[in-house]
Design an enzyme around this catalytic site. Structure first.
Site, PDB file in Angstrom:
ATOM      1  CE  LYS A   1      -4.329  -2.069   1.331  1.00  0.00           C
ATOM      2  NZ  LYS A   1      -5.368  -2.326   2.298  1.00  0.00           N
TER       3      LYS A   1
ATOM      4  NE  ARG B   1      -7.379  -8.547   0.716  1.00  0.00           N
ATOM      5  CZ  ARG B   1      -6.980  -7.794  -0.302  1.00  0.00           C
ATOM      6  NH1 ARG B   1      -5.945  -6.991  -0.173  1.00  0.00           N
ATOM      7  NH2 ARG B   1      -7.625  -7.841  -1.451  1.00  0.00           N
TER       8      ARG B   1
HETATM    9  N1  HH2 Z   1      -7.347  -4.074   0.821  1.00  0.00           N
HETATM   10  C1  HH2 Z   1      -7.672  -4.060  -0.496  1.00  0.00           C
HETATM   11  C2  HH2 Z   1      -8.767  -4.821  -0.957  1.00  0.00           C
HETATM   12  N2  HH2 Z   1      -9.492  -5.576  -0.107  1.00  0.00           N
HETATM   13  N3  HH2 Z   1      -9.911  -6.395   2.056  1.00  0.00           N
HETATM   14  C3  HH2 Z   1      -9.618  -6.422   3.371  1.00  0.00           C
HETATM   15  N4  HH2 Z   1     -10.328  -7.177   4.220  1.00  0.00           N
HETATM   16  N5  HH2 Z   1      -8.564  -5.693   3.887  1.00  0.00           N
HETATM   17  C4  HH2 Z   1      -7.779  -4.891   3.088  1.00  0.00           C
HETATM   18  O1  HH2 Z   1      -6.859  -4.240   3.613  1.00  0.00           O
HETATM   19  C5  HH2 Z   1      -8.079  -4.842   1.692  1.00  0.00           C
HETATM   20  C6  HH2 Z   1      -9.176  -5.619   1.211  1.00  0.00           C
HETATM   21  C7  HH2 Z   1      -6.867  -3.265  -1.455  1.00  0.00           C
HETATM   22  O2  HH2 Z   1      -5.821  -4.008  -2.003  1.00  0.00           O
HETATM   23  P1  HH2 Z   1      -5.882  -4.720  -3.428  1.00  0.00           P
HETATM   24  O3  HH2 Z   1      -6.947  -5.771  -3.438  1.00  0.00           O
HETATM   25  O4  HH2 Z   1      -4.544  -5.198  -3.800  1.00  0.00           O
HETATM   26  O5  HH2 Z   1      -6.210  -3.522  -4.421  1.00  0.00           O
HETATM   27  P2  HH2 Z   1      -7.441  -3.113  -5.324  1.00  0.00           P
HETATM   28  O6  HH2 Z   1      -8.562  -2.724  -4.401  1.00  0.00           O
HETATM   29  O7  HH2 Z   1      -6.937  -1.951  -6.141  1.00  0.00           O
HETATM   30  O8  HH2 Z   1      -7.821  -4.298  -6.166  1.00  0.00           O
END
Ligand code: HH2
Length: 266
Positions: free
Chosen positions: A205, A240
């Protein structure tokens, strides 16, 4: 928990796993690297992002979930706040709903989790992805996040979700400044006091980029390992991450040290 974004526009891997076959291959690889859970998402929630339509989201995630549920030893979770998408994902073999709105996005979500006996991850987010990074402000970020998650967990319990099915998550980067993110990580023990398993999702992040000077999210692996290792020591139960192998190795060393300490203490 390993992450797969079946999206063209995620901040962390920018469309690398938008292709169904590549997403399935990545899920199998993450399980091989030691992930116990695989989180599959079909909508990017990066700051400023517009929502994806449910039909489109299902087209992206369902074939991947079906294949992983059949061929992958890890438990599959669906990263969605839409009950319609979650229901189809559970049908396809997912066992956990990862709701980044903690039941605010779709009033039907708690009843669905209860009916299907699914795990339910409740994450704190200020507002929604479109506006969440516009001047986030809190009086006491850790207390406000904890109280919000306690209230949402209460709603889940009222709907019939079993207490052991609930996981809470401070939502790193979702409507938080650098200082808010750091405070929430320091105060993970406060969140653990709620009595539910705690999920920490800080992988690649922006705040890690700010602290390390790494502009490119894929270059933030070492910073991510550092923060998740610390998170585990502070009480996080589920980490995660996009990069499972480096964290697994770091945890193996960490666990050996901590178990030795426990042994000496006895
Ligand atoms: N962060 C993201 C997405 N989903 N779910 C939970 N429970 N906790 C988190 O910190 C979290 C999440 C964001 O990361 P990412 O899926 O890599 O990115 P994007 O939303 O751009 O797909």
């Amino acid at each position: 928990m390993g992450v797969i974004n079946v999206t063209p526009d995620s901040f962390s891997d920018g469309g690398l796993f938008y292709d169904e076959a590549k997403a399935i291959e990545q899920g199998l690889a993450l399980a091989e690297e030691g992930a116990d859970l695989i989180d599959v998402g079909g909508e990017s929630t990066r700051p400023g992002c517009e929502p994806t339509e449910a039909g489109e989201e299902m087209e992206r995630v369902l074939p991947v979930i079906e294949a992983l549920a059949r061929h992958c030893p890890a438990v599959v979770s669906i990263d969605t706040y839409k009950a319609e998408v979650a229901a189809a994902a559970l049908e396809a073999g997912a066992q956990i709903i990862n709701d980044i709105t903690a039941l605010r996005g779709d009033k039907r979500m708690a009843a669905l989790a209860a009916d299907r006996g699914a795990g339910l991850i409740l994450m704190h987010m200020r507002g929604d992805p479109r506006t969440m990074q516009e001047k986030p402000e809190y009086n006491d970020v850790a207390a406000e996040v904890r109280d919000f998650l306690a209230a949402q967990a209460g709603l889940a319990l009222d709907a019939g979700v079993a207490p052991e099915s609930i996981v809470v998550d401070p939502g790193i980067g979702f409507g938080k400044t650098l200082e808010h993110n750091l405070q929430l990580i320091r105060d993970l023990p406060l969140l653990a006091e709620l009595g539910y398993p705690v999920l920490l999702g800080a992988s690649r992040k922006r705040f890690i980029g700010t602290l390390t000077g790494r502009e490119e999210p894929r270059g933030r692996v070492w910073g991510s390992v550092g923060v998740h290792l610390l998170g585990a020591a502070l009480g996080a139960d589920i980490l995660r991450v996009h990069d499972v192998a480096p964290l697994r190795e770091a945890l193996a060393v960490n666990d050996a040290v901590m178990l030795r300490e426990a042994h000496l203490a006895n």
